[in-house]
Design a protein around this motif. Sequence first.
Motif: not given
Length: 232
Positions: A58-60, A9-12, A19-21, A4-5
């Motif tokens: 996330v992709s999974g 970063q995906p948009p809100e 992603r944090e939640r 994932i790194w």
Amino acid sequence: MSAIWFGEQPPERKPRLSRERITEAAVAVLDADGPEGLSMRRLAARLDAGVMSLYAYVSGKEDVLDLAVDAAVARIATDGLDGLSWREAVRHYLSRSRTVMLRHPWLPALMATRPLLGPHALARSELVYALLHRAGLDGPRLTVAVGALTAYAQGFTAAENMWRGRVGRAGPGGEAELRRAAQEYLAVRHEAYPTLAAHADLGNDDFDTSFGLGLDTILDGIAAQLPGPPSR
């Protein structure tokens, strides 16, 4: 191997989902039920969101595990190490690592089997590498020394977590009885296992002291390889 790194970063997309939640919820599920209890459906239910909405971030499940590991590793404190000798700094850091791995029993196994490329994991790897490099190690010896320390801390704590989980169901009295029975089992077989019968202290339940003694043994070996007079 992808991780994932490597992505952006995906948009809100929604104020209530990020992603944090997702990471916070994943850590909570892992703490409660371990990796086998984590699924995208379970995670979505905890977040009161649709399963498909998670895939905007996330992709999974593999991504979720990587995020959760890095979030848990972030809880290993790195403050207060400046001014300490390399040995004391490493000792403090690995003791703190064990504390976090005891708090999150799923963490040792995942740290040993996943790419630790998150920002918090990399920062802590940099810390340990830098401490040992400044002490005088480099090249393969540096890599092997870091690996030995890491494997010891993760392996010891994983075994401790498994033991605590098993005997915890029996209570303190049950653990004491199991240890006593095991020691007696060896005692009556002293002719077949004379060294074990004489020296294996199966009644020892002081994990803190045992961890420290084992860590000092490895640190002694590292110190013996440093240039100059023996360093402690």
